[in-house]
Design a protein around this motif. Structure first.
Motif, mmCIF file in Angstrom:
data_model
loop_
_atom_site.group_PDB
_atom_site.id
_atom_site.type_symbol
_atom_site.label_atom_id
_atom_site.label_comp_id
_atom_site.label_asym_id
_atom_site.label_seq_id
_atom_site.Cartn_x
_atom_site.Cartn_y
_atom_site.Cartn_z
ATOM 1 N N PRO A 1 77.594 -2.501 83.410
ATOM 2 C CA PRO A 1 76.931 -1.309 83.931
ATOM 3 C C PRO A 1 75.558 -1.578 84.519
ATOM 4 O O PRO A 1 74.918 -0.678 85.026
ATOM 5 C CB PRO A 1 76.784 -0.441 82.671
ATOM 6 N N SER A 2 75.094 -2.840 84.455
ATOM 7 C CA SER A 2 73.723 -3.081 84.873
ATOM 8 C C SER A 2 73.529 -2.983 86.376
ATOM 9 O O SER A 2 72.404 -2.933 86.847
ATOM 10 C CB SER A 2 73.269 -4.451 84.372
ATOM 11 N N ALA A 3 74.617 -2.979 87.156
ATOM 12 C CA ALA A 3 74.464 -2.812 88.593
ATOM 13 C C ALA A 3 73.824 -1.478 88.927
ATOM 14 O O ALA A 3 73.212 -1.322 89.984
ATOM 15 C CB ALA A 3 75.830 -2.936 89.272
ATOM 16 N N PHE A 4 73.970 -0.506 88.044
ATOM 17 C CA PHE A 4 73.332 0.781 88.241
ATOM 18 C C PHE A 4 72.024 0.884 87.463
ATOM 19 O O PHE A 4 71.493 1.963 87.274
ATOM 20 C CB PHE A 4 74.278 1.918 87.849
ATOM 21 N N GLY A 5 71.523 -0.235 86.990
ATOM 22 C CA GLY A 5 70.185 -0.260 86.427
ATOM 23 C C GLY A 5 70.097 0.313 85.029
ATOM 24 O O GLY A 5 71.083 0.478 84.318
ATOM 25 N N HIS A 6 68.877 0.615 84.662
ATOM 26 C CA HIS A 6 68.570 1.036 83.315
ATOM 27 C C HIS A 6 68.292 2.535 83.277
ATOM 28 O O HIS A 6 67.926 3.141 84.275
ATOM 29 C CB HIS A 6 67.328 0.288 82.829
ATOM 30 N N SER A 7 68.423 3.115 82.108
ATOM 31 C CA SER A 7 67.981 4.485 81.862
ATOM 32 C C SER A 7 67.196 4.490 80.560
ATOM 33 O O SER A 7 67.679 3.996 79.542
ATOM 34 C CB SER A 7 69.164 5.454 81.765
ATOM 35 N N VAL A 8 65.975 5.001 80.618
ATOM 36 C CA VAL A 8 65.130 5.143 79.440
ATOM 37 C C VAL A 8 65.023 6.628 79.141
ATOM 38 O O VAL A 8 64.553 7.402 79.976
ATOM 39 C CB VAL A 8 63.735 4.531 79.664
ATOM 40 N N ARG A 9 65.467 7.039 77.950
ATOM 41 C CA ARG A 9 65.512 8.453 77.582
ATOM 42 C C ARG A 9 64.549 8.691 76.431
ATOM 43 O O ARG A 9 64.630 8.040 75.392
ATOM 44 C CB ARG A 9 66.930 8.862 77.194
ATOM 45 N N VAL A 10 63.618 9.637 76.616
ATOM 46 C CA VAL A 10 62.514 9.808 75.682
ATOM 47 C C VAL A 10 62.524 11.210 75.080
ATOM 48 O O VAL A 10 62.526 12.214 75.802
ATOM 49 C CB VAL A 10 61.161 9.572 76.370
ATOM 50 N N SER A 11 62.516 11.254 73.748
ATOM 51 C CA SER A 11 62.266 12.478 72.990
ATOM 52 C C SER A 11 61.088 12.194 72.065
ATOM 53 O O SER A 11 61.106 11.212 71.321
ATOM 54 C CB SER A 11 63.494 12.889 72.173
ATOM 55 N N GLY A 12 60.069 13.040 72.101
ATOM 56 C CA GLY A 12 58.883 12.816 71.285
ATOM 57 C C GLY A 12 57.741 12.266 72.115
ATOM 58 O O GLY A 12 57.796 12.248 73.351
ATOM 59 N N ASN A 13 56.702 11.794 71.433
ATOM 60 C CA ASN A 13 55.486 11.351 72.110
ATOM 61 C C ASN A 13 55.556 9.855 72.385
ATOM 62 O O ASN A 13 55.802 9.050 71.484
ATOM 63 C CB ASN A 13 54.256 11.655 71.252
ATOM 64 N N ALA A 14 55.308 9.470 73.649
ATOM 65 C CA ALA A 14 55.390 8.056 74.022
ATOM 66 C C ALA A 14 54.543 7.806 75.261
ATOM 67 O O ALA A 14 54.388 8.679 76.116
ATOM 68 C CB ALA A 14 56.835 7.649 74.293
ATOM 69 N N THR A 15 54.009 6.575 75.342
ATOM 70 C CA THR A 15 53.268 6.169 76.530
ATOM 71 C C THR A 15 53.856 4.868 77.060
ATOM 72 O O THR A 15 54.349 4.029 76.304
ATOM 73 C CB THR A 15 51.771 5.955 76.229
ATOM 74 N N PHE A 16 53.800 4.727 78.375
ATOM 75 C CA PHE A 16 54.256 3.523 79.064
ATOM 76 C C PHE A 16 53.099 3.017 79.922
ATOM 77 O O PHE A 16 52.611 3.738 80.789
ATOM 78 C CB PHE A 16 55.459 3.830 79.963
ATOM 79 N N GLU A 17 52.674 1.780 79.687
ATOM 80 C CA GLU A 17 51.609 1.167 80.471
ATOM 81 C C GLU A 17 52.140 -0.064 81.185
ATOM 82 O O GLU A 17 52.775 -0.915 80.558
ATOM 83 C CB GLU A 17 50.448 0.743 79.586
ATOM 84 N N ASP A 18 51.879 -0.131 82.484
ATOM 85 C CA ASP A 18 52.253 -1.310 83.271
ATOM 86 C C ASP A 18 53.719 -1.662 83.065
ATOM 87 O O ASP A 18 54.091 -2.844 82.971
ATOM 88 C CB ASP A 18 51.357 -2.497 82.918
ATOM 89 N N CYS A 19 54.565 -0.645 83.003
ATOM 90 C CA CYS A 19 56.008 -0.840 82.848
ATOM 91 C C CYS A 19 56.712 -0.623 84.181
ATOM 92 O O CYS A 19 56.224 0.117 85.041
ATOM 93 C CB CYS A 19 56.573 0.110 81.795
ATOM 94 N N ARG A 20 57.869 -1.246 84.327
ATOM 95 C CA ARG A 20 58.699 -1.069 85.516
ATOM 96 C C ARG A 20 60.115 -0.713 85.070
ATOM 97 O O ARG A 20 60.714 -1.435 84.259
ATOM 98 C CB ARG A 20 58.695 -2.342 86.367
ATOM 99 N N ILE A 21 60.619 0.381 85.607
ATOM 100 C CA ILE A 21 61.936 0.888 85.216
ATOM 101 C C ILE A 21 62.749 1.059 86.494
ATOM 102 O O ILE A 21 62.358 1.823 87.383
ATOM 103 C CB ILE A 21 61.830 2.229 84.469
ATOM 104 N N PHE A 22 63.874 0.383 86.578
ATOM 105 C CA PHE A 22 64.673 0.395 87.796
ATOM 106 C C PHE A 22 66.080 0.908 87.499
ATOM 107 O O PHE A 22 66.804 0.333 86.689
ATOM 108 C CB PHE A 22 64.752 -1.008 88.396
ATOM 109 N N GLY A 23 66.451 2.000 88.170
ATOM 110 C CA GLY A 23 67.820 2.445 88.184
ATOM 111 C C GLY A 23 68.169 3.451 87.124
ATOM 112 O O GLY A 23 67.334 3.934 86.371
#
Length: 386
Positions: free
Chosen positions: A102-124
């Motif tokens: 399934p990686s041809a369609f990239g990643h999915s990051v699903r967030v519930s609650g409090n979270a921070t992302f710094e200098d992150c890259r999310i593709f797909g």
């Protein structure tokens, strides 16, 4: 020179926080190892120093995950389910796309609650129903992040909760005609807001481009809002490029308040210019021994502006503040006060001490400015010390 008046020295800010720190444990996770066993052993507030690469994971407590690290896309979905009263912080992580299902369609990051992302890259995204990043609830911050749609969906989807972003680049899915009618797909927006609140500062949003094929050709808006609240300041919002013989697209579809923002696309009747909004950005991550500068951009009301700071990453609504406020009002320190001109900038510099026990500590900054009858709050900036 931008006006500035330091009221609360950064040394006092960090000293007061260092005195309240509970001892944290730093866990080193070997390259390739799943994160689940270490997450199970760690206590909220602990630090996970990641290896070069790990499989996707489920994070169910408020931990600090430090890269650089690649979350290799063997399963396609990383889930954050952070309990109330805790916050997770992800720093310098790559969520890549791959070459086979399934990686041809990239990643999915699903967030519930409090979270921070710094200098992150999310593709797909792993499936048409998911964005590359889905904000389902809680308070989420993106700082200096890049998010792009690769598979068949939008890049960012705000379902509920609060998403604040600063110095980010978000790109929608370009249309693809495919080699067979079933392999093509339509372009998609960079950000879809179906609920909750989106606050954007100093960022670039771009819709998916069209393709040279009948039925797949039209570009998409950069932002679509069907049921949430949107504030954009000091940003660039661009509709996707139309393909040959295809129509152009609105830059924003739905309601949004914008200030000092460049809009590139067909006009949208839902866009309201609101120059009383205040913007905010920070020029670098909070690293031990380094100096960073936070810059607030004033609204047009020639009223008192403050840069405030605190240690709690928890957003709330407090009338008459229009936008979400991060931290309890009684626990925020006033760092700088000024009465700038319309659109002027106010700077505040922060030198991070070389105190190892500060690693993983979060410092969150916002600009607050009085309006005629309201108070305006910027996107949140800052981050965790590393």
């Amino acid at each position: 020179r931008p006006p500035r008046s330091t009221l609360f020295p950064y040394t006092t800010l960090f000293r007061s926080f260092a005195q309240s720190l509970v001892a944290q444990t730093t866990w080193t996770v070997p390259t390739g190892a799943p994160l689940g066993p270490t997450i199970a052993l760690a206590a909220p507030g602990d630090i996970l120093q990641l290896g070069q690469a790990h499989p996707p994971f489920v994070l169910d407590k408020g931990l600090v995950l430090l890269g650089p690290s690649s979350i290799d896309d063997y399963g396609g979905i990383t889930t954050l389910q952070i309990p109330a009263g805790q916050s997770a912080h992800l720093v310098d992580l790559l969520f890549p796309s791959g070459f086979i299902w399934p990686s041809a369609f990239g990643h999915s990051v699903r967030v519930s609650g409090n979270a921070t992302f710094e200098d992150c890259r999310i593709f797909g995204s792993a499936a048409p129903v998911y964005g590359a990043l889905d904000v389902l609830s809680g308070s989420v911050a993106l700082l200096r992040c890049e998010v792009a749609a690769i598979g068949s969906s939008m890049a960012v989807h705000v379902v509920d909760g609060i998403l604040t972003m600063s110095d980010c680049e978000v790109t929608g899915l370009p249309a693809h005609s495919g080699t067979h009618p079933h392999t093509g797909f339509l372009s998609r927006e960079a950000v879809l807001v179906t609920g909750g609140t989106l606050v954007v500062s100093a960022s670039e949003l771009r819709g998916g481009d069209g393709a040279h094929a009948a039925g797949f050709g039209h570009p998409s808006p950069a932002l679509v809002n069907t049921g949430g609240t949107v504030f954009l300041t000091d940003s660039m919002v661009t509709a996707g490029n139309p393909a040959w013989l295809s129509l152009g697209s609105p830059d924003i579809l739905g309601d949004a308040r914008v200030a000092r923002t460049t809009l590139n696309g067909l006009p949208s009747p839902g866009v309201l210019t609101d120059d009383s909004m205040v913007g905010m950005r920070i020029d670098a991550p909070l690293q031990l021994g380094q100096t960073v500068t936070a810059t607030a951009t004033a609204g047009d009301q020639l009223q008192l502006l403050a840069i405030v700071g605190g240690f709690e990453f928890l957003a709330g609504t407090y009338a008459p503040i229009v936008e979400p406020l991060f931290g309890q009002p009684t626990q925020l320190a006033a760092l700088t006060l000024a009465v700038p001109g319309a659109g002027a900038q106010v700077n505040w510099s922060l030198s991070v001490p070389t105190t190892p026990t500060l690693t993983g500590a979060g410092v969150w900054l916002q600009a607050i400015q009085f309006d005629v009858s309201d108070i305006r709050a910027s996107a949140v900036v800052g981050g965790v010390v590393h």
